[in-house]
Structures are given as structure tokens and as C-alpha cells.
Design a protein around this motif. Structure first.
Motif, mmCIF file in Angstrom:
data_model
loop_
_atom_site.group_PDB
_atom_site.id
_atom_site.type_symbol
_atom_site.label_atom_id
_atom_site.label_comp_id
_atom_site.label_asym_id
_atom_site.label_seq_id
_atom_site.Cartn_x
_atom_site.Cartn_y
_atom_site.Cartn_z
ATOM 1 N N THR A 172 0.070 84.631 103.801
ATOM 2 C CA THR A 172 -0.455 83.283 103.553
ATOM 3 C C THR A 172 -1.715 83.373 102.694
ATOM 4 N N ASP A 173 -2.602 84.311 103.039
ATOM 5 C CA ASP A 173 -3.821 84.514 102.251
ATOM 6 C C ASP A 173 -3.480 84.933 100.817
ATOM 7 N N LEU A 174 -2.485 85.810 100.674
ATOM 8 C CA LEU A 174 -2.068 86.254 99.340
ATOM 9 C C LEU A 174 -1.551 85.065 98.533
ATOM 10 N N GLY A 175 -0.757 84.204 99.153
ATOM 11 C CA GLY A 175 -0.270 83.006 98.468
ATOM 12 C C GLY A 175 -1.410 82.125 98.007
ATOM 13 N N ASP A 176 -2.418 81.943 98.862
ATOM 14 C CA ASP A 176 -3.588 81.135 98.493
ATOM 15 C C ASP A 176 -4.342 81.755 97.323
ATOM 16 N N LEU A 177 -4.449 83.077 97.303
ATOM 17 C CA LEU A 177 -5.129 83.765 96.198
ATOM 18 C C LEU A 177 -4.364 83.597 94.887
ATOM 19 N N VAL A 178 -3.036 83.650 94.956
ATOM 20 C CA VAL A 178 -2.220 83.454 93.749
ATOM 21 C C VAL A 178 -2.430 82.042 93.205
ATOM 22 N N VAL A 179 -2.429 81.044 94.087
ATOM 23 C CA VAL A 179 -2.660 79.662 93.655
ATOM 24 C C VAL A 179 -4.044 79.536 93.014
ATOM 25 N N ALA A 180 -5.060 80.103 93.631
ATOM 26 C CA ALA A 180 -6.424 80.025 93.085
ATOM 27 C C ALA A 180 -6.520 80.717 91.730
ATOM 28 N N ALA A 181 -5.887 81.878 91.593
ATOM 29 C CA ALA A 181 -5.920 82.594 90.321
ATOM 30 C C ALA A 181 -5.206 81.795 89.231
ATOM 31 N N PHE A 182 -4.085 81.188 89.592
ATOM 32 C CA PHE A 182 -3.353 80.369 88.627
ATOM 33 C C PHE A 182 -4.208 79.197 88.163
ATOM 34 N N ARG A 183 -4.842 78.511 89.108
ATOM 35 C CA ARG A 183 -5.675 77.356 88.751
ATOM 36 C C ARG A 183 -6.845 77.765 87.865
ATOM 37 N N ASP A 184 -7.429 78.939 88.126
ATOM 38 C CA ASP A 184 -8.518 79.437 87.294
ATOM 39 C C ASP A 184 -8.021 79.673 85.865
ATOM 40 N N ALA A 185 -6.888 80.350 85.741
ATOM 41 C CA ALA A 185 -6.332 80.628 84.413
ATOM 42 C C ALA A 185 -5.927 79.337 83.716
ATOM 43 N N LYS A 186 -5.346 78.403 84.451
ATOM 44 C CA LYS A 186 -4.912 77.128 83.871
ATOM 45 C C LYS A 186 -6.108 76.336 83.363
ATOM 46 N N GLY A 187 -7.195 76.346 84.116
ATOM 47 C CA GLY A 187 -8.409 75.663 83.679
ATOM 48 C C GLY A 187 -8.957 76.253 82.394
ATOM 49 N N LYS A 188 -8.929 77.571 82.299
ATOM 50 C CA LYS A 188 -9.397 78.237 81.083
ATOM 51 C C LYS A 188 -8.479 77.943 79.899
ATOM 52 N N ALA A 189 -7.165 77.918 80.145
ATOM 53 C CA ALA A 189 -6.211 77.613 79.075
ATOM 54 C C ALA A 189 -6.385 76.168 78.596
ATOM 55 N N ASP A 190 -6.604 75.241 79.527
ATOM 56 C CA ASP A 190 -6.822 73.841 79.155
ATOM 57 C C ASP A 190 -8.099 73.689 78.341
ATOM 58 N N ALA A 191 -9.162 74.390 78.731
ATOM 59 C CA ALA A 191 -10.423 74.326 77.998
ATOM 60 C C ALA A 191 -10.248 74.905 76.595
ATOM 61 N N MET A 192 -9.512 75.999 76.486
ATOM 62 C CA MET A 192 -9.267 76.622 75.191
ATOM 63 C C MET A 192 -8.470 75.660 74.297
ATOM 64 N N ALA A 193 -7.460 75.018 74.865
ATOM 65 C CA ALA A 193 -6.660 74.066 74.097
ATOM 66 C C ALA A 193 -7.511 72.883 73.656
ATOM 67 N N SER A 194 -8.368 72.409 74.544
ATOM 68 C CA SER A 194 -9.239 71.289 74.214
ATOM 69 C C SER A 194 -10.206 71.661 73.089
ATOM 70 N N ASP A 195 -10.776 72.863 73.168
ATOM 71 C CA ASP A 195 -11.690 73.322 72.135
ATOM 72 C C ASP A 195 -10.985 73.470 70.792
ATOM 73 N N THR A 196 -9.741 73.926 70.835
ATOM 74 C CA THR A 196 -8.985 74.163 69.605
ATOM 75 C C THR A 196 -8.433 72.866 69.029
ATOM 76 N N LEU A 197 -7.888 72.007 69.890
ATOM 77 C CA LEU A 197 -7.246 70.787 69.422
ATOM 78 C C LEU A 197 -8.195 69.607 69.300
ATOM 79 N N GLY A 198 -9.314 69.642 70.015
ATOM 80 C CA GLY A 198 -10.248 68.523 70.004
ATOM 81 C C GLY A 198 -10.639 68.060 68.612
ATOM 82 N N PRO A 199 -11.058 68.978 67.722
ATOM 83 C CA PRO A 199 -11.425 68.540 66.374
ATOM 84 C C PRO A 199 -10.244 67.942 65.604
ATOM 85 N N LEU A 200 -9.043 68.383 65.907
ATOM 86 C CA LEU A 200 -7.870 67.879 65.197
ATOM 87 C C LEU A 200 -7.437 66.512 65.693
#
Length: 118
Positions: free
Chosen positions: A74-102
Motif C-alpha cells: 500500500t505504501d509502495l502504491g502511494d509512493l508511485v502515485v506521488a512520484a507520478f504527480r511530481d513528474a506530471k507537475g514538472k511536465a505540465d510546467a515545462m509545457a506551459s513554459d514552452t507553449l505559453g509564448p506561442l
């Protein structure tokens, strides 16, 4: 006399803006509906749950599929979810930084035109 290319009434900016606002509201409503629904997928004793907008909400391991006690899994599952959300947040920020000016800040992740909000 020159004929108006937009017809007799001319170009109706107010009607166009109203239509754009209606479309934006429809997009927001559809996004909210997707966010409240979930789907599951599984493979090899691992089951994941996502919202309709792609947010990972749960990871479960079937008993015996991975060595370890139930609490550890159960703890491992929670860690996977947290890691995914961290990576997803970074990917969204990167997309926003890249696409924002466009896009002028419109339509990108979390943008004014109803892009995905995480």
C-alpha cells in the motif's frame, strides 16, 4: 459602393465573443465531468486508477504479485502515485513554459481556454 464582406449586418464581434464564452464554458463543464470519472487498468497483478483527465489516483498490487506485506505494498502504491504527480507537475510546467509564448497563455495546460488543470 463597396459591398461589406461580412454581410449586411457587418462583423458582429459581440456575438463572436459570446460564442467563444459559451465554448469555453462547455470545455470547462466537460473537463469537470471527466475529472469526476475514473477508469482502471491492470497488468501482471498491478491495477492503476486514473481520472478521466489522466490523473493517477491509485496503484494497487494483488496479493502475491509482488513480494512484501500488504502494508508495504500500500505504501509502495502511494509512493508511485506521488512520484507520478511530481513528474506530471514538472511536465505540465515545462509545457506551459514552452507553449505559453506561442498561445499567449491561452489553451495550454491550465490555460484560459480550459486546458488540463492538475
Amino acid at each position: 459602393m463597396t459591398q461589406n464582406p461580412f454581410g449586411e449586418g457587418g462583423f458582429d464581434l459581440g456575438a463572436m465573443l459570446e460564442q467563444a464564452q459559451q465554448m469555453q464554458q462547455q470545455l470547462l463543464d466537460a473537463q469537470a465531468q471527466l475529472g469526476s470519472r475514473t477508469v482502471t487498468g491492470s497488468s501482471g497483478g498491478v491495477t492503476v486508477t486514473l481520472t478521466g483527465t489522466g490523473e493517477l489516483t491509485n496503484v494497487e498490487f494483488a496479493p502475491g504479485s509482488v513480494p512484501g506485506d500488504e502494508d508495504s505494498l500500500t505504501d509502495l502504491g502511494d509512493l508511485v502515485v506521488a512520484a507520478f504527480r511530481d513528474a506530471k507537475g514538472k511536465a505540465d510546467a515545462m509545457a506551459s513554459d514552452t507553449l505559453g509564448p506561442l498561445t499567449g497563455g491561452l489553451g495550454g495546460p491550465g490555460g484560459a481556454l480550459g486546458g488540463p488543470v492538475v
